[in-house]
Scaffold this active site. Structure first.
Site, PDB file in Angstrom:
ATOM      1  N   GLY A   3      10.140  24.684  99.375  1.00 16.46           N
ATOM      2  CA  GLY A   3      10.914  25.524  99.597  1.00 16.46           C
ATOM      3  C   GLY A   3      11.070  26.248 101.043  1.00 16.46           C
ATOM      4  O   GLY A   3       9.974  26.333 101.346  1.00 16.46           O
ATOM      5  N   PRO A   4      11.893  26.784 101.341  1.00 16.00           N
ATOM      6  CA  PRO A   4      13.309  26.808 100.897  1.00 16.00           C
ATOM      7  C   PRO A   4      14.049  25.508 101.332  1.00 16.00           C
ATOM      8  O   PRO A   4      15.414  25.377 101.008  1.00 16.00           O
ATOM      9  CB  PRO A   4      14.159  27.956 101.512  1.00 16.00           C
ATOM     10  CG  PRO A   4      13.344  28.015 102.936  1.00 16.00           C
ATOM     11  CD  PRO A   4      11.851  27.564 102.741  1.00 16.00           C
ATOM     12  N   GLY A   5      13.563  24.669 101.815  1.00 18.34           N
ATOM     13  CA  GLY A   5      14.401  23.153 102.163  1.00 18.34           C
ATOM     14  C   GLY A   5      14.436  22.736 103.712  1.00 18.34           C
ATOM     15  O   GLY A   5      15.011  21.646 103.753  1.00 18.34           O
ATOM     16  N   GLY A   6      14.065  23.495 104.479  1.00 19.62           N
ATOM     17  CA  GLY A   6      14.570  23.209 105.922  1.00 19.62           C
ATOM     18  C   GLY A   6      13.757  22.043 106.202  1.00 19.62           C
ATOM     19  O   GLY A   6      14.607  20.973 106.893  1.00 19.62           O
ATOM     20  N   LYS A   7      12.497  21.838 106.170  1.00 20.72           N
ATOM     21  CA  LYS A   7      11.979  20.572 106.500  1.00 20.72           C
ATOM     22  C   LYS A   7      12.146  19.333 105.587  1.00 20.72           C
ATOM     23  O   LYS A   7      12.409  18.374 105.925  1.00 20.72           O
ATOM     24  CB  LYS A   7      10.249  20.776 106.505  1.00 20.72           C
ATOM     25  CG  LYS A   7       9.817  21.763 107.595  1.00 20.72           C
ATOM     26  CD  LYS A   7       8.273  21.951 107.505  1.00 20.72           C
ATOM     27  CE  LYS A   7       7.915  22.987 108.587  1.00 20.72           C
ATOM     28  NZ  LYS A   7       8.372  24.456 108.305  1.00 20.72           N
ATOM     29  N   GLU A  21       8.389  22.246  94.422  1.00 23.18           N
ATOM     30  CA  GLU A  21       8.492  23.774  94.727  1.00 23.18           C
ATOM     31  C   GLU A  21       8.425  24.574  93.520  1.00 23.18           C
ATOM     32  O   GLU A  21       8.976  24.322  92.542  1.00 23.18           O
ATOM     33  CB  GLU A  21      10.063  24.254  95.331  1.00 23.18           C
ATOM     34  CG  GLU A  21      10.138  25.330  95.522  1.00 23.18           C
ATOM     35  CD  GLU A  21       9.120  26.283  96.243  1.00 23.18           C
ATOM     36  OE1 GLU A  21       8.661  25.788  97.314  1.00 23.18           O
ATOM     37  OE2 GLU A  21       8.607  27.473  95.739  1.00 23.18           O
ATOM     38  N   CYS A  43       2.730  27.963 109.608  1.00 27.94           N
ATOM     39  CA  CYS A  43       3.523  29.085 110.438  1.00 27.94           C
ATOM     40  C   CYS A  43       2.401  30.100 111.001  1.00 27.94           C
ATOM     41  O   CYS A  43       2.792  31.322 110.693  1.00 27.94           O
ATOM     42  CB  CYS A  43       4.865  29.207 110.166  1.00 27.94           C
ATOM     43  SG  CYS A  43       5.563  30.064 111.432  1.00 27.94           S
ATOM     44  N   ASP A  66       3.953  23.151  90.277  1.00 32.50           N
ATOM     45  CA  ASP A  66       2.953  23.524  91.140  1.00 32.50           C
ATOM     46  C   ASP A  66       2.555  22.246  91.955  1.00 32.50           C
ATOM     47  O   ASP A  66       2.005  21.324  91.175  1.00 32.50           O
ATOM     48  CB  ASP A  66       2.103  24.253  90.294  1.00 32.50           C
ATOM     49  CG  ASP A  66       0.912  24.985  91.289  1.00 32.50           C
ATOM     50  OD1 ASP A  66       0.534  24.297  92.257  1.00 32.50           O
ATOM     51  OD2 ASP A  66       0.492  26.143  90.917  1.00 32.50           O
TER      52      ASP A  66
END
Length: 496
Positions: free
Chosen positions: A310-314, A333, A431, A357
């Protein structure tokens, strides 16, 4: 700029103020100090400032995320163009500079900001930002702020007027000279006030940068700049050069999928975003996701796992490349609403979303041990590497957040190393440049996993020509060096 935001514009927040919450949402008809009602026929504030105030208040009152709540408010108020840009600048700028603004407000008010009524406090923060960090004329900043306070905390209008006039009598540089400790005596304390970062965050940055405070200061300056929006042109669906021409941007400096969007406006309104040819994603995130897929593996290369999707960009980028290479992606996720976001982000791609999980590897039949060829662990972290894009994070995060986060990071990395087969690779990504979340977590996770691993030199997995990637084998990207979020990347190969 102030002429664009006169107080005589129609006032319509489009969003009811929350009645609850400590100190927020009170309404009064008269100023308790002067006994006067708000001036007839004069709205309490112009829409852009009102939108910024609503967003800032929601961040502090509801622990909202500025980027999400501001988008809702702008949409609800129907603000676009220059009004929306002004509201965004005020919101993000005020939240970034919060620590320094509070010091200045406390000095001008002769009281700690904790003793100021929350609605009045947020309005004063917004007003002080206009006075000290923008070209808004002082008289406009003062008058608009007093009008705003009159509407959200009527009893404090006179107090706000006095505080704003006190702040306006001194320029920003003089305020900083007055309030910041001398650099020679307390360099971190000086940088904290001058560059609007908590001291503990500055110490963590400095440690990751080898103790170089001049380099750290360059990072802090970059953190305070409004970030450029990065798009990811999805492989097989869009070409970065053609997308740049289409959206009026330029191709990114490093990622072959990246486009820098050099103009304002909402990316969600772009046709390429709406039809799934591209998505919004920092270039650093693109680079670390692509690095996982560039690492050589021995044998089969068809089953990939994104353990924190989540949220799914990568996942969207990985899934697009999987479609080209005949692979399939399992995206895990744990939060249901984020799992739905991953499903939306990967529509039409060879991606299966598991709402579970990631630490259940070996217990969940869909997450077998040694079942995957490549695994991405984009671990939950403090987010200290994306402070440009999340202005409230620097003041919201605390050192106490680290122990539970690093425990979770280690457990997820251990699960990933169990999920990958011998000869396969795991990319651990955060990050955050905090050493505890990067080097310490990777070392401890690998040691506790009970499987044999080798560190892969991550530098050759990034595009050639990238400067200052360090001695390896891990890589730390930086906003002031690479123009990306401060992404950390470690790549490990399971050997048995």
């Amino acid at each position: 700029m102030s002429s664009e935001h006169r107080a005589d514009r129609p006032h319509n927040t489009g969003r009811p103020r929350r009645p609850g919450g400590p100190g927020y949402g009170r309404t009064q008809d008269r100023d308790a100090r002067t006994g006067r009602a708000p001036r007839a026929g004069r709205p309490p504030s112009d829409p852009a400032r009102q939108a910024a105030y609503e967003a800032i208040a929601a961040v502090h009152r509801d622990d909202a995320y500025a980027n999400l709540v501001l988008a809702d408010i702008l949409r609800g108020m129907g603000l676009q163009g220059r009004d929306a840009a002004f509201a965004t600048e005020l919101t993000y700028g005020t939240l970034r500079a919060l620590g320094t603004l509070d010091l200045i407000i406390a000095s001008a008010a002769d009281r700690d900001v904790a003793r100021i009524d929350p609605p009045a406090r947020d309005a004063l923060r917004l007003g002080a930002y206009q006075l000290l960090f923008t070209r808004v004329p002082a008289h406009a900043a003062v008058n608009q702020t007093v009008d705003l306070v009159r509407s959200v905390a009527p009893g404090a209008a006179g107090f706000a007027n006095a505080v704003m006039r006190g702040i306006s009598e001194t320029g920003l540089d003089d305020w900083l000279t007055r309030l910041a400790p001398a650099y020679e005596q307390d360099p971190v304390g000086n940088l904290a006030v001058v560059h609007n970062h908590p001291e503990w965050v500055i110490r963590s940055f400095a440690e990751s940068l080898g103790g170089d405070l001049e380099d750290t200061a360059r990072l802090l300056i970059e953190d305070n700049q409004p970030p450029v929006v990065h798009l990811c042109a999805r492989p097989g669906r869009a070409d970065a050069v053609e997308l740049a021409d289409e959206v009026g941007g330029v191709p990114g400096a490093f990622s072959p999928y990246s486009v820098y969007l050099n103009h304002g406006g909402s990316p969600a309104e772009l046709a390429a975003i709406r039809d799934g040819r591209a998505h919004v994603q920092d270039e650093g995130s693109q680079l670390v996701a692509a690095a996982l897929l560039a690492a050589p593996v021995e044998g089969r290369d068809a089953r990939w796992l994104d353990l924190c999707a989540g949220p799914g960009g990568k996942t969207g980028l990985i899934g697009s490349i999987a479609a080209q290479r005949g692979a399939e992606v399992t995206a895990v996720e744990v939060a249901d609403h984020r799992a739905r976001l991953v499903e939306q982000a990967t529509t039409g791609l060879p991606v299966t979303v598991l709402p579970t999980d990631g630490r259940t590897v070996g217990r969940d039949p869909d997450l077998p041990e040694e079942g995957f060829d490549r695994v991405l662990v984009d671990a939950p972290c403090t987010g200290l590497g994306s402070l440009r894009r999340r202005p409230e994070s620097r003041w919201r995060r605390k050192p106490a957040d680290l122990p539970p986060l690093t425990r979770l990071q280690r457990e997820l990395l251990v699960a990933a190393l169990r999920a990958v087969r011998p000869g396969g690779v795991v990319a651990y990504v955060t990050c955050s440049p905090h050493m505890v979340e990067t080097q310490v977590t990777v070392s401890e996770g690998a040691r506790r996993s009970g499987v044999d691993v080798d560190f892969v030199d991550a530098r050759p997995l990034l595009p050639p020509g990238m400067p200052k990637l360090g001695p390896g084998p891990t890589v730390q990207l930086w906003p002031h060096r690479h123009g990306t979020d401060a992404m950390f990347l470690a790549v490990l190969r399971r050997t048995s």
